[in-house]
Design a protein around this motif. Structure first.
Motif, mmCIF file in Angstrom:
data_model
loop_
_atom_site.group_PDB
_atom_site.id
_atom_site.type_symbol
_atom_site.label_atom_id
_atom_site.label_comp_id
_atom_site.label_asym_id
_atom_site.label_seq_id
_atom_site.Cartn_x
_atom_site.Cartn_y
_atom_site.Cartn_z
ATOM 1 N N SER A 23 15.373 1.897 -0.927
ATOM 2 C CA SER A 23 13.960 2.699 -0.104
ATOM 3 C C SER A 23 13.167 3.469 -1.002
ATOM 4 C CB SER A 23 14.875 3.260 0.997
ATOM 5 O OG SER A 23 15.662 4.337 0.501
ATOM 6 N N TRP A 24 12.240 3.743 -0.330
ATOM 7 C CA TRP A 24 11.223 4.531 -0.861
ATOM 8 C C TRP A 24 10.250 5.224 -0.026
ATOM 9 C CZ3 TRP A 24 11.508 -0.612 -2.210
ATOM 10 C CH2 TRP A 24 10.203 -1.256 -1.915
ATOM 11 N N PRO A 25 9.744 6.566 -0.037
ATOM 12 C CA PRO A 25 8.811 7.028 0.712
ATOM 13 C C PRO A 25 7.571 6.324 0.874
ATOM 14 C CG PRO A 25 9.416 8.793 -0.781
ATOM 15 C CD PRO A 25 9.934 7.168 -1.335
ATOM 16 N N THR A 26 6.908 6.246 2.089
ATOM 17 C CA THR A 26 5.654 5.687 2.509
ATOM 18 C C THR A 26 4.692 6.808 2.764
ATOM 19 O OG1 THR A 26 6.226 5.181 4.654
ATOM 20 C CG2 THR A 26 6.909 3.725 3.195
ATOM 21 N N GLY A 85 0.849 -1.177 -0.078
ATOM 22 C CA GLY A 85 -0.129 0.025 -0.070
ATOM 23 C C GLY A 85 0.732 1.344 0.088
ATOM 24 N N ASP A 86 2.102 1.234 -0.565
ATOM 25 C CA ASP A 86 3.040 2.379 -0.401
ATOM 26 C C ASP A 86 2.504 3.530 -1.579
ATOM 27 O OD1 ASP A 86 4.310 1.381 1.802
ATOM 28 O OD2 ASP A 86 5.841 0.490 0.581
ATOM 29 N N GLY A 87 1.989 2.910 -2.754
ATOM 30 C CA GLY A 87 1.830 3.915 -3.852
ATOM 31 C C GLY A 87 3.135 4.324 -4.472
ATOM 32 N N GLU A 90 5.681 9.671 6.134
ATOM 33 C CA GLU A 90 6.906 10.454 5.613
ATOM 34 C C GLU A 90 8.149 10.092 6.396
ATOM 35 O OE1 GLU A 90 6.000 14.429 4.511
ATOM 36 O OE2 GLU A 90 4.661 14.026 3.424
ATOM 37 N N ASN A 91 7.959 9.768 7.567
ATOM 38 C CA ASN A 91 9.257 9.695 8.613
ATOM 39 C C ASN A 91 9.751 8.088 8.510
ATOM 40 O OD1 ASN A 91 9.237 12.439 9.074
ATOM 41 N ND2 ASN A 91 7.469 12.265 10.817
ATOM 42 N N VAL A 92 8.964 7.329 7.920
ATOM 43 C CA VAL A 92 9.277 5.853 8.175
ATOM 44 C C VAL A 92 9.389 5.437 6.631
ATOM 45 C CG1 VAL A 92 8.769 3.603 8.995
ATOM 46 C CG2 VAL A 92 8.114 5.876 10.230
ATOM 47 N N PRO A 93 10.652 5.603 5.857
ATOM 48 C CA PRO A 93 10.881 4.768 4.600
ATOM 49 C C PRO A 93 10.767 3.400 4.422
ATOM 50 C CG PRO A 93 13.088 5.422 5.489
ATOM 51 C CD PRO A 93 12.030 5.847 6.532
ATOM 52 N N ARG A 94 10.462 2.786 3.399
ATOM 53 C CA ARG A 94 10.354 1.330 3.200
ATOM 54 C C ARG A 94 11.707 1.098 2.769
ATOM 55 N NH1 ARG A 94 6.376 -1.839 4.820
ATOM 56 N NH2 ARG A 94 4.871 -0.491 3.947
#
Length: 226
Positions: A54-57, A29-31, A60-64
């Motif tokens: 890594s990429w944003p989720t 569900g990260d889009g 915003e403070n917890v990247p995947r």
């Protein structure tokens, strides 16, 4: 980033890997917008190229973060890749090591473990050595599928034959490869298995395959089947 590896050039990922990452992000569900991927090369692996991606989720403070392992060119001569993946999956189900998140033609995507890879100096630390020993005892007691016979001697002979086929006559002589058949047979004779337990073994316990969480002191063994 200007990295040329087996499948990654200037930070550009193989198309198959991009599709896999997009599929994982959608599942979570990260889009994901592929333009927002961050690729960081990690040192320490001897036969593979390893990356943290890594990429944003939505938070915003917890990247995947995931770990991508690109297989080294030519190592399939010595490693059974299908066997490695089966063992990796089994270990994951038993709570040993990172989870397998997906595979592509030239590598795999794994769970990213928030721990650091050991250094040679770490192995001289008595506390860390004790933690590794305890983890190995747990590892050796695992009930794993597959052959319960000793594989060491046939594997050494296979590797030796592969090495002989790759070496020039000069290297054969320089490294005395012609004498190793006799040495393997001598070791096999001097180390009988009747009085020893046969267990699931790692066979590549160099420091680059061991990770530790400095806060929790949890040790993780990264497995390569050889």
């Amino acid at each position: 980033m200007a990295v040329k590896t087996n499948g990654v050039v200037d930070g550009i990922l193989p198309e198959e890997l991009m599709k896999l990452l997009l599929s994982l992000a959608t599942k979570w569900g990260d889009g994901l917008d592929l333009k927002n991927l961050k690729v960081h090369h990690l040192s320490g692996a001897m036969t593979n190229e390893v990356y943290r991606i890594s990429w944003p989720t939505k938070n915003e403070n917890v990247p995947r973060r995931v770990l991508v392992r690109m297989y080294g060119e030519g190592v399939d001569r010595f490693f059974n890749r299908d066997e490695e993946i089966r063992t990796f999956e089994c270990l994951s189900k038993k709570g040993q090591g990172p989870k397998l998140l997906g595979q592509f033609a030239n590598g795999r995507v794994e769970e990213f473990i928030h721990a650091r890879t050991l250094s040679a100096e770490d192995l001289r630390d008595s506390e860390i050595s004790s933690l590794i020993a305890a983890k190995l005892r747990e590892f050796h007691n695992l009930d794993m599928p597959g052959s319960k016979n000793v594989l060491l001697w046939d594997r050494l002979r296979k590797w030796l034959n592969e090495a002989k086929g790759l070496c020039s006559p000069e290297h054969l002589k320089e490294f005395s490869l012609g004498n190793l058949d006799k040495e393997i047979s001598l070791l096999e004779k001097e180390l009988p298995t009747a009085s020893h337990d046969i267990a699931f073994c790692h066979n590549d316990m160099q420091y680059g395959n061991i990770m530790i969480d400095d806060k929790t002191k949890a040790v993780t063994i990264i497995v390569r089947v050889v």
